[in-house]
Design a protein around this motif. Sequence first.
Motif, mmCIF file in Angstrom:
data_model
loop_
_atom_site.group_PDB
_atom_site.id
_atom_site.type_symbol
_atom_site.label_atom_id
_atom_site.label_comp_id
_atom_site.label_asym_id
_atom_site.label_seq_id
_atom_site.Cartn_x
_atom_site.Cartn_y
_atom_site.Cartn_z
ATOM 1 N N VAL A 138 48.143 68.272 42.762
ATOM 2 C CA VAL A 138 47.107 68.782 41.849
ATOM 3 C C VAL A 138 46.923 70.284 42.056
ATOM 4 C CG1 VAL A 138 44.630 68.702 41.327
ATOM 5 C CG2 VAL A 138 45.921 66.569 41.611
ATOM 6 N N ARG A 139 46.892 70.716 43.299
ATOM 7 C CA ARG A 139 46.726 72.140 43.591
ATOM 8 C C ARG A 139 47.949 72.944 43.159
ATOM 9 N NH1 ARG A 139 43.942 71.591 49.635
ATOM 10 N NH2 ARG A 139 41.842 71.045 48.898
ATOM 11 N N ALA A 140 49.118 72.344 43.246
ATOM 12 C CA ALA A 140 50.334 73.032 42.811
ATOM 13 C C ALA A 140 50.261 73.349 41.321
ATOM 14 C CB ALA A 140 51.554 72.169 43.121
ATOM 15 N N ALA A 141 49.810 72.405 40.519
ATOM 16 C CA ALA A 141 49.670 72.645 39.079
ATOM 17 C C ALA A 141 48.626 73.717 38.809
ATOM 18 C CB ALA A 141 49.302 71.349 38.367
ATOM 19 N N ALA A 142 47.511 73.646 39.526
ATOM 20 C CA ALA A 142 46.431 74.613 39.311
ATOM 21 C C ALA A 142 46.879 76.032 39.637
ATOM 22 C CB ALA A 142 45.219 74.229 40.157
ATOM 23 N N ALA A 143 47.790 76.184 40.593
ATOM 24 C CA ALA A 143 48.273 77.507 40.969
ATOM 25 C C ALA A 143 49.027 78.184 39.833
ATOM 26 C CB ALA A 143 49.174 77.405 42.202
ATOM 27 N N GLU A 144 49.481 77.397 38.842
ATOM 28 C CA GLU A 144 50.221 77.942 37.701
ATOM 29 C C GLU A 144 49.440 77.793 36.398
ATOM 30 O OE1 GLU A 144 52.825 79.658 38.118
ATOM 31 O OE2 GLU A 144 53.276 79.163 40.211
ATOM 32 N N ARG A 145 48.124 77.732 36.485
ATOM 33 C CA ARG A 145 47.239 77.693 35.324
ATOM 34 C C ARG A 145 47.404 76.429 34.489
ATOM 35 N NH1 ARG A 145 47.654 83.913 32.967
ATOM 36 N NH2 ARG A 145 47.435 84.984 34.970
ATOM 37 N N LEU A 235 50.263 66.256 33.107
ATOM 38 C CA LEU A 235 50.098 67.703 33.210
ATOM 39 C C LEU A 235 49.561 68.228 31.882
ATOM 40 C CD1 LEU A 235 50.830 70.122 35.198
ATOM 41 C CD2 LEU A 235 52.817 70.442 33.723
ATOM 42 N N THR A 236 48.454 68.947 31.928
ATOM 43 C CA THR A 236 47.849 69.473 30.712
ATOM 44 C C THR A 236 47.656 70.984 30.835
ATOM 45 O OG1 THR A 236 45.527 69.251 31.421
ATOM 46 C CG2 THR A 236 46.567 67.312 30.433
ATOM 47 N N THR A 237 47.557 71.624 29.678
ATOM 48 C CA THR A 237 47.248 73.048 29.613
ATOM 49 C C THR A 237 46.062 73.247 28.680
ATOM 50 O OG1 THR A 237 48.888 73.305 27.840
ATOM 51 C CG2 THR A 237 49.592 73.827 30.086
ATOM 52 N N HIS A 238 45.441 74.419 28.780
ATOM 53 C CA HIS A 238 44.254 74.692 27.969
ATOM 54 C C HIS A 238 44.580 74.656 26.482
ATOM 55 C CE1 HIS A 238 40.388 76.319 26.782
ATOM 56 N NE2 HIS A 238 41.008 77.261 26.091
ATOM 57 N N GLY A 239 45.679 75.285 26.093
ATOM 58 C CA GLY A 239 46.078 75.332 24.694
ATOM 59 C C GLY A 239 47.454 74.740 24.494
ATOM 60 N N ASP A 240 48.022 74.985 23.314
ATOM 61 C CA ASP A 240 49.321 74.409 22.989
ATOM 62 C C ASP A 240 50.217 75.461 22.333
ATOM 63 O OD1 ASP A 240 51.066 72.243 23.092
ATOM 64 O OD2 ASP A 240 50.534 71.538 21.089
ATOM 65 N N VAL A 255 55.079 71.568 40.948
ATOM 66 C CA VAL A 255 54.711 70.191 41.301
ATOM 67 C C VAL A 255 55.940 69.418 41.786
ATOM 68 C CG1 VAL A 255 53.939 67.975 40.357
ATOM 69 C CG2 VAL A 255 52.694 70.067 39.797
ATOM 70 N N LEU A 256 57.050 69.540 41.076
ATOM 71 C CA LEU A 256 58.254 68.791 41.443
ATOM 72 C C LEU A 256 58.790 69.213 42.804
ATOM 73 C CD1 LEU A 256 60.171 68.749 38.029
ATOM 74 C CD2 LEU A 256 58.762 66.939 39.030
ATOM 75 N N LEU A 257 58.808 70.517 43.063
ATOM 76 C CA LEU A 257 59.294 70.985 44.358
ATOM 77 C C LEU A 257 58.331 70.601 45.481
ATOM 78 C CD1 LEU A 257 60.723 74.510 43.444
ATOM 79 C CD2 LEU A 257 61.973 72.365 43.754
ATOM 80 N N SER A 258 57.037 70.661 45.200
ATOM 81 C CA SER A 258 56.046 70.242 46.199
ATOM 82 C C SER A 258 56.210 68.760 46.523
ATOM 83 C CB SER A 258 54.630 70.518 45.688
ATOM 84 O OG SER A 258 54.423 71.903 45.466
ATOM 85 N N ALA A 259 56.483 67.957 45.501
ATOM 86 C CA ALA A 259 56.716 66.527 45.717
ATOM 87 C C ALA A 259 57.967 66.317 46.571
ATOM 88 C CB ALA A 259 56.864 65.818 44.372
#
Length: 324
Positions: A138-145, A235-240, A255-259
């Motif tokens: 979760v933190r890995a995704a957040a690090a990339e907005r 995995l979601t983003t604010h916009g599209d 996320v994939l590399l962290s996993a």
Amino acid sequence: MNSTDPVIEQALRAAVRAPSVHNTQPWRFVVAPPFVELHLDRERVLPVVDPMAREARISCGAALFNLRLAIEAAGRSAVIDLLPDAGRPDLLAVLRVSGSRPVAPEQATLAQVVARRVTNRRPFTDRVVPLAHRTVLVRAAAAERARLVVLDTPKKLDTFATLLRRADHLQETDPAFQRELRAWADRDANPAEDGVPRSAGGPRPTVGSLLTPRQFHPGSTVERAFEQEPLVAMLTTHGDTPRDHLHAGLALQRVLLSATVLGLSVSFLSQPVEVAHTRTALRTLLDVAGQPQIVVRVGYGHPVAQTPRRPVSAVTTTRTGTQS
């Protein structure tokens, strides 16, 4: 291809190891040291499943993450300008390599597993992924907005599984989709550099399985029982927008590399994000803020074969002079 900079050459080798929709590898690089341009390769955009090139841009964002990571792991700075030219929308990013910088331990660790990361479409064990590991992702995704939403209740998981089955059925009964899928899956006759070979495909789930993984090779009669309580995350983003798609790709690859570092396997459950009405339903029925971009299945799997990649020389050109 001769970039004249060994750091850039090594980074390009890392970049092409990124995952991509149907392993199409929809990227092109133009090198003019100290700059590297990342372009969308329109000839490798899938017109049926990805007509707006959303998944292709996500794939390119993942390649961009590897490119940046390898440069920083070599002790150099990497500055990225996303979508720098409104008149050239397929110029997705320009990366500039600059002076020396200390290598953070996390960067070094992630860089070490770039070549090991694979998509595992086979059943996982029933071993539960610890909460601490979920938090890392979760933190890995957040690090990339971006935001990684774990479907952590039976109701959410059942709702997702229903949407997955619905989208999978629509795609299985769509002749145009199936023709496109076959074009990228039936590539075993000659040594392939792209697509999804049988060695990387997964078996059919046994009757009663909760999830419906994509069948790249529907002629296979092999069936296996998949995990009873799968860990699924969206995995979601604010916009599209195209920029959001690139951020989704950057987040996905982190996320994939962290996993991989944690010893976890990951595969994709893309069908409900690819079908318009089920993508909308993912937001409303799961009460998720933001735009769904990628859905992954995470767990403990057994080793699997890597999918092929085109050589760096096939996707890179070198330009002399200054970056334009």
